[in-house]
Design a protein around this motif. Sequence first.
Motif, mmCIF file in Angstrom:
data_model
loop_
_atom_site.group_PDB
_atom_site.id
_atom_site.type_symbol
_atom_site.label_atom_id
_atom_site.label_comp_id
_atom_site.label_asym_id
_atom_site.label_seq_id
_atom_site.Cartn_x
_atom_site.Cartn_y
_atom_site.Cartn_z
ATOM 1 N N LYS A 55 0.826 -1.206 0.000
ATOM 2 C CA LYS A 55 0.000 0.000 0.000
ATOM 3 C C LYS A 55 0.865 1.264 0.000
ATOM 4 N N GLN A 56 1.942 1.235 0.785
ATOM 5 C CA GLN A 56 2.842 2.387 0.803
ATOM 6 C C GLN A 56 3.492 2.598 -0.557
ATOM 7 N N ALA A 57 3.872 1.514 -1.209
ATOM 8 C CA ALA A 57 4.494 1.634 -2.529
ATOM 9 C C ALA A 57 3.527 2.234 -3.539
ATOM 10 N N ALA A 58 2.257 1.802 -3.483
ATOM 11 C CA ALA A 58 1.257 2.332 -4.420
ATOM 12 C C ALA A 58 1.049 3.824 -4.225
ATOM 13 N N ALA A 59 1.235 4.297 -2.987
ATOM 14 C CA ALA A 59 1.001 5.711 -2.706
ATOM 15 C C ALA A 59 2.255 6.569 -2.865
ATOM 16 N N ASN A 60 3.449 5.962 -2.717
ATOM 17 C CA ASN A 60 4.665 6.774 -2.614
ATOM 18 C C ASN A 60 5.643 6.635 -3.764
ATOM 19 N N ARG A 61 5.593 5.547 -4.524
ATOM 20 C CA ARG A 61 6.634 5.344 -5.541
ATOM 21 C C ARG A 61 6.609 6.455 -6.581
ATOM 22 N N PRO A 62 7.744 7.150 -6.797
ATOM 23 C CA PRO A 62 7.780 8.242 -7.776
ATOM 24 C C PRO A 62 7.448 7.787 -9.195
ATOM 25 N N GLU A 63 7.860 6.551 -9.567
ATOM 26 C CA GLU A 63 7.562 6.078 -10.922
ATOM 27 C C GLU A 63 6.064 5.991 -11.165
ATOM 28 N N LEU A 64 5.317 5.535 -10.153
ATOM 29 C CA LEU A 64 3.870 5.405 -10.319
ATOM 30 C C LEU A 64 3.217 6.777 -10.434
ATOM 31 N N LYS A 65 3.697 7.732 -9.636
ATOM 32 C CA LYS A 65 3.168 9.091 -9.741
ATOM 33 C C LYS A 65 3.490 9.693 -11.107
ATOM 34 N N ALA A 66 4.703 9.453 -11.593
ATOM 35 C CA ALA A 66 5.091 9.978 -12.905
ATOM 36 C C ALA A 66 4.222 9.370 -14.000
ATOM 37 N N ASN A 67 3.923 8.077 -13.882
ATOM 38 C CA ASN A 67 3.088 7.434 -14.899
ATOM 39 C C ASN A 67 1.673 7.998 -14.907
ATOM 40 N N LEU A 68 1.125 8.300 -13.724
ATOM 41 C CA LEU A 68 -0.195 8.922 -13.674
ATOM 42 C C LEU A 68 -0.183 10.280 -14.361
ATOM 43 N N SER A 69 0.898 11.050 -14.151
ATOM 44 C CA SER A 69 1.010 12.355 -14.809
ATOM 45 C C SER A 69 1.135 12.182 -16.322
ATOM 46 N N ARG A 70 1.882 11.167 -16.757
ATOM 47 C CA ARG A 70 2.026 10.947 -18.205
ATOM 48 C C ARG A 70 0.700 10.532 -18.837
ATOM 49 N N ILE A 71 -0.092 9.733 -18.119
ATOM 50 C CA ILE A 71 -1.409 9.349 -18.636
ATOM 51 C C ILE A 71 -2.285 10.587 -18.786
ATOM 52 N N ALA A 72 -2.277 11.455 -17.762
ATOM 53 C CA ALA A 72 -3.084 12.669 -17.832
ATOM 54 C C ALA A 72 -2.600 13.583 -18.951
ATOM 55 N N ALA A 73 -1.271 13.658 -19.136
ATOM 56 C CA ALA A 73 -0.733 14.486 -20.221
ATOM 57 C C ALA A 73 -1.140 13.938 -21.573
ATOM 58 N N ALA A 74 -1.100 12.624 -21.742
ATOM 59 C CA ALA A 74 -1.502 12.020 -23.016
ATOM 60 C C ALA A 74 -2.984 12.223 -23.283
ATOM 61 N N ALA A 75 -3.800 12.153 -22.213
ATOM 62 C CA ALA A 75 -5.236 12.388 -22.390
ATOM 63 C C ALA A 75 -5.494 13.831 -22.818
ATOM 64 N N ALA A 76 -4.776 14.780 -22.198
ATOM 65 C CA ALA A 76 -4.941 16.184 -22.578
ATOM 66 C C ALA A 76 -4.450 16.424 -24.001
ATOM 67 N N GLN A 77 -3.371 15.757 -24.391
ATOM 68 C CA GLN A 77 -2.872 15.903 -25.759
ATOM 69 C C GLN A 77 -3.884 15.343 -26.760
ATOM 70 N N LYS A 78 -4.529 14.260 -26.391
ATOM 71 C CA LYS A 78 -5.569 13.684 -27.264
ATOM 72 C C LYS A 78 -6.746 14.650 -27.402
ATOM 73 N N SER A 79 -7.130 15.280 -26.289
ATOM 74 C CA SER A 79 -8.213 16.255 -26.337
ATOM 75 C C SER A 79 -7.834 17.459 -27.193
ATOM 76 N N SER A 80 -6.583 17.889 -27.100
ATOM 77 C CA SER A 80 -6.123 19.019 -27.918
ATOM 78 C C SER A 80 -6.156 18.672 -29.402
ATOM 79 N N ALA A 81 -5.746 17.451 -29.737
ATOM 80 C CA ALA A 81 -5.765 17.040 -31.146
ATOM 81 C C ALA A 81 -7.195 17.010 -31.683
ATOM 82 N N ARG A 82 -8.132 16.547 -30.863
ATOM 83 C CA ARG A 82 -9.522 16.538 -31.303
ATOM 84 C C ARG A 82 -10.054 17.965 -31.481
#
Length: 452
Positions: A274-301
């Motif tokens: 549970k601590q790893a799911a909340a604290n690992r920097p790689e997981l946080k970075a991946n969530l940010s990359r997913i959000a960035a890709a979603a926003a980029q997809k919205s911009s393209a549309r």
Amino acid sequence: MIRHALYMPSRQLVLNRLLCVLPAVFLARGAEAQQPLPIERPSIGGPLSLEEAVQTGLRESLLLRAAEADVRVAAAETRAARSMTRSQVSATTYLTHGDSANVVGSSPGVTPANLFVVPSRPFADQNLTLMVPLYTGGRLNSLVRAAHEREGAAMSGVAEVEAQTALRIREAYLRALLAGELAKAAKARLDADNALLDTTRAQVDAGKGIEASVRRVEAESADAQRSLTTARNDEAKSLLDLKAAMGVRLDSPVTLSETLTFNAPSGDMQSALKQAAANRPELKANLSRIAAAAAQKSSARSALEPQIYGAAMADGSVSSSRTSGGYTLGITISIPLFDGGQRRAEVERARAMHYRAEAEAREAELRVTKEVQQAWLDVETAAQNYRTGQVALQAAQSAYEVIALRVQNQKAILVEQLDALATLTQARANAGVVLYEHAIAIARLRRAIGKP
């Protein structure tokens, strides 16, 4: 577009304003230079704790500075994207001469761009252009969100580099402590061999032993000296590895102020996951990359939607025959009708990048889960080995003491004591190794669950 009027009474005024603006632009750009990286590495000295070593390494890490530079790059990209949602103003000066009228544009890269029809006679014009985005279908706001999320991913990347650097320094520090423990075990063996050598010589001198026993103990003592020399060499090289990991001068006179100790972790594997799911920097970075890709997809549309801008333009012109000025106000509405499939291809590309970001995030979650479980198993194994090693060390110590007493009373032979000493030396070395393995397992568990 919307235009504001500007009256230019003479050519000299146009040139004067141009000469005032250009130096200010170049001076502003020159002020943005970054400070150079240091060439000479720092020197430290005195007792050094584990956390002091980590903090020093983080302070001197060039990899960490590079990651921090990535954050500054991402922050600048966010500001650049946000600037596209605001009003933009450009000033263009035209100084022309020719024998025919023509269309002249503003310099490349300057926004908003401007086109002007210049006459055939000598001509000077000062243009001021303002553009304001009124409606873009959410394209610009999506670009801002994408850039902001990439900035968040870069910040998580800094935390990842910090965690990896800290682990590398902790491992180097613990290896140096292990080398010290092995050197202590070798020194204890040498001291015991030397004491036994003195005892054996005294017995031979008293007529209670043979010369061969002295030679046998001398051989054991020489081997113990060789082992101690090798162990101290390994200890010195481990300190060099630690200094290199910290990024300080290799001739820094440091000593390690801590020793290998047993510290059992708290909690269980599920809490660690549970601590790893909340604290690992790689997981946080991946969530940010997913959000960035979603926003980029919205911009393209959104690029398929009408693009509406307000504009203002003002001109003051001077020619050989007359002086004039004026302004223009307006709105531009651009609707993409046919581009050969370019925008739809960009939408597909953005959709694929979003899918890839999600897939990489799922893979990272599996990898982090595996790392935590492996680290926890290593901690449990090392803890069991530590308890076994302590029992073996106590047994070896007791056995050696009994055999030494029996040899002293001529109830046992010398070879038995030498064998018991070898077993005791190995038990001491094993005790240091299992302490090291447990400390390393704890450090890797902290890294796996994302503790700072």
